[in-house]
Design a protein around this motif. Structure first.
Motif, mmCIF file in Angstrom:
data_model
loop_
_atom_site.group_PDB
_atom_site.id
_atom_site.type_symbol
_atom_site.label_atom_id
_atom_site.label_comp_id
_atom_site.label_asym_id
_atom_site.label_seq_id
_atom_site.Cartn_x
_atom_site.Cartn_y
_atom_site.Cartn_z
ATOM 1 N N ALA A 38 0.864 -1.304 -0.008
ATOM 2 C CA ALA A 38 -0.078 -0.129 -0.082
ATOM 3 C C ALA A 38 0.961 1.340 0.091
ATOM 4 O O ALA A 38 0.425 2.016 -0.807
ATOM 5 C CB ALA A 38 -0.827 0.047 1.135
ATOM 6 N N THR A 42 -3.810 6.842 6.379
ATOM 7 C CA THR A 42 -3.864 5.343 6.161
ATOM 8 C C THR A 42 -3.255 4.629 7.620
ATOM 9 O O THR A 42 -2.352 5.011 7.891
ATOM 10 C CB THR A 42 -3.170 4.772 5.102
ATOM 11 N N SER A 93 -7.978 5.679 5.839
ATOM 12 C CA SER A 93 -8.385 4.256 5.133
ATOM 13 C C SER A 93 -7.823 3.239 6.074
ATOM 14 O O SER A 93 -6.559 3.574 6.434
ATOM 15 C CB SER A 93 -7.766 4.147 3.859
ATOM 16 N N ALA A 140 -6.028 -0.432 3.769
ATOM 17 C CA ALA A 140 -6.215 -0.693 2.282
ATOM 18 C C ALA A 140 -5.763 0.801 1.949
ATOM 19 O O ALA A 140 -5.872 1.763 2.584
ATOM 20 C CB ALA A 140 -7.292 -0.960 1.740
ATOM 21 N N SER A 188 -9.075 3.631 0.044
ATOM 22 C CA SER A 188 -10.486 3.242 -0.224
ATOM 23 C C SER A 188 -11.532 4.017 -0.058
ATOM 24 O O SER A 188 -12.594 4.025 -0.495
ATOM 25 C CB SER A 188 -10.574 1.910 0.672
ATOM 26 N N GLY A 213 -12.958 5.715 -3.212
ATOM 27 C CA GLY A 213 -13.784 4.935 -4.100
ATOM 28 C C GLY A 213 -15.194 4.568 -3.615
ATOM 29 O O GLY A 213 -16.019 4.091 -4.237
ATOM 30 N N THR A 214 -15.341 4.933 -2.147
ATOM 31 C CA THR A 214 -16.577 4.975 -1.968
ATOM 32 C C THR A 214 -17.483 6.073 -1.963
ATOM 33 O O THR A 214 -17.128 6.991 -1.306
ATOM 34 C CB THR A 214 -16.540 4.578 -0.052
#
Length: 493
Positions: free
Chosen positions: A264, A396, A416, A419, A422, A425-426
């Protein structure tokens, strides 16, 4: 008509969009003047009335059709993105796919979020009904960036459109072709009025948009430019939403999946040449897993190939910033375990360790393919160092047992866990930061409300003898109200 038609005298003022990998001319675009911009905003006023009049379902239907056009012609759009930014086709597609998801969500949820809802009127006004609804602002000006020229501006454009506004969009001078493509695609599904228009040019064109009487400005870019936009918008009390830079940390606890955390970190630091506002720039790792983490990061980084897995620096001036940060880190005792080289177009993926916390590479936004890694004795130290910044965009966390508690302690608008990225993308989650990373939100319910104004309505259903808002009110009424309120709210615990 989606692009602003310049006057004949303005046609001579043009600029070229260049492929940053080759300097090949991708397209030529007009430099729109303040008069051009004002004309676009005036046209948008008429378009906004028509667009708002379609209602939630009518707008959702057009947005779904727009989404279908983008989806079916994705390869064409990705080619424009790749040519103007230099990013690989796969990364361009990922950006477009995320944008498509957001258009779908906004179209589907606008009525639920913004439609009329009942509110309790309270006991004193129990003879009333109360409701609130969100109405369009009118015309929204969007000033977009070059690093994610589809995903990022559509985070404002899509939600503004779903809320019922017309939009005048000024894309970056590095990616005008992407902006024009999006507007042309929208015109295919809404040909009646110029609901989404594009203006092209440099800083003066963006400044003209701020002063053209729009009802809100949505800006993505540097903190310094965001402050200038706020100052200009303050002259007309034009509200703004600012998505500025970041110096985002990744923290790794002792019980984390080290291999996943390293992967990541490498993706977060080097994808898109590190030109990502939510990209990983600083990493703080528990001393118990530090050596394993660093070894894995170095192993993965040596597989990353500039020119194949990420493109050139889109903005040439950014090369000087990256070069200065690496040089400062090395001069102050830091070590480059990989990379360190800065060419005339590409930067090697660079992993820096032993870098002082007050160095430019740790304190300032680098916006290039570099990361610093620091060892910490525990997660208290990791959180303290992660929060020691004026920025507060994304963060993160890689941990098992304490992941949620660590996320709660980080100063950031988005977190996040286990990951990378993320939250981006939500579609249902708001996107934005605090501090020098800006304020306001795009995406999710908060993003829809950002481009609408709340309207409260109280309606009397029937008259009651106890009238409070009249000059005929008596002392007896006042005594009764006092006793009623004391009985309801005066009890001590």
């Amino acid at each position: 008509m989606t692009a602003v038609e310049p006057k004949p005298s303005a046609v001579r003022d043009t600029f070229d969009s260049l492929d940053p990998a080759t300097d090949e001319v991708v397209g030529t675009y007009p430099v729109h003047t303040a008069e051009d911009v004002q004309a676009a905003v005036d046209r948008a006023r008429q378009a906004a009335a028509w667009w708002a009049g379609l209602g939630f379902e009518g707008r959702a239907e057009r947005l779904r059709r727009w989404n279908a056009v983008i989806t079916h012609r994705m390869a064409e759009l990705c080619a424009v993105v790749s040519r103007e930014t230099g990013k690989p086709a796969g990364d361009a597609q990922l950006e477009v796919v995320l944008a498509v998801e957001h258009i779908h969500w906004a179209a589907r949820n606008a009525r639920k979020v913004l439609g009329r809802k009942r509110r309790p009127a309270g006991l004193l006004l129990s003879n009333h009904t109360a409701s609130v609804e969100y109405q369009p602002l009118g015309v929204v000006g969007v000033i977009g960036p070059w690093n994610y020229p589809v995903y990022t501006p559509l985070g404002s454009i899509t939600y503004a459109l779903a809320a019922g506004n017309a939009v005048v969009f000024k894309p970056s001078e590095y990616t005008p072709g992407v902006g024009q493509w999006l507007a042309d695609a929208f015109a295919e599904v809404a040909p009646e009025y110029p609901v989404l228009q594009v203006i092209t040019g440099f800083g003066a064109t963006g400044a003209a948009l701020v002063g053209a009487g729009v009802d809100k400005i949505a800006f993505t870019g540097s903190t310094a430019t965001g402050k200038k936009i706020m100052a200009a918008a303050a002259e007309t009390l034009t509200p703004v939403v600012i998505e500025a830079g970041g110096k985002d940390p990744l923290i790794v606890d002792a019980d984390a999946d080290v291999d996943a955390a390293a992967d990541a970190a490498v993706w977060g630091a080097f994808s898109n040449s590190g030109q990502t506002c939510i990209g990983v720039e600083r990493v703080y790792v528990h001393e118990q897993v530090y050596d394993r983490f660093v070894d894995k990061v170095v192993e993965l980084t040596r597989r990353v190939r500039p020119g194949e897995q990420y493109g050139p620096m889109t903005m040439p001036a950014q090369l000087d910033v990256v070069r200065r940060h690496i040089a400062d880190a090395l001069a102050r005792g830091g070590r480059a375990l990989t990379g360190g080289g800065v060419g005339d177009r590409f930067v090697e993926p660079t992993v820096l360790v032993d870098v002082p916390e007050d160095s430019a590479a740790v304190r300032e936004e680098t916006f290039g393919p570099t990361m610093t890694i620091a060892k910490v004795r525990d997660m208290d130290e990791a959180v303290d160092k992660a929060n020691a910044t004026a920025y507060g965009l994304g963060s993160t966390v890689f941990a098992r047992r304490n992941a949620t508690r660590l996320a709660q302690r980080l100063k950031a608008g988005m977190i996040s866990i286990n990951a990378p990225f993320s939250f981006a993308g939500t579609a249902a989650l708001p996107f934005g930061g605090v501090g020098d990373s800006g304020f306001g939100r795009i995406h999710g319910p908060e993003g829809l409300r950002e481009f609408a104004r709340p309207k409260a309505v109280a309606r009397q259903r029937f008259a009651v003898p106890l009238k409070l808002t009249t000059f005929d009110r008596t002392g007896k009424t006042d005594d009764l109200v006092r006793k009623l309120v004391t009985g309801l709210y005066g009890r001590r615990r």
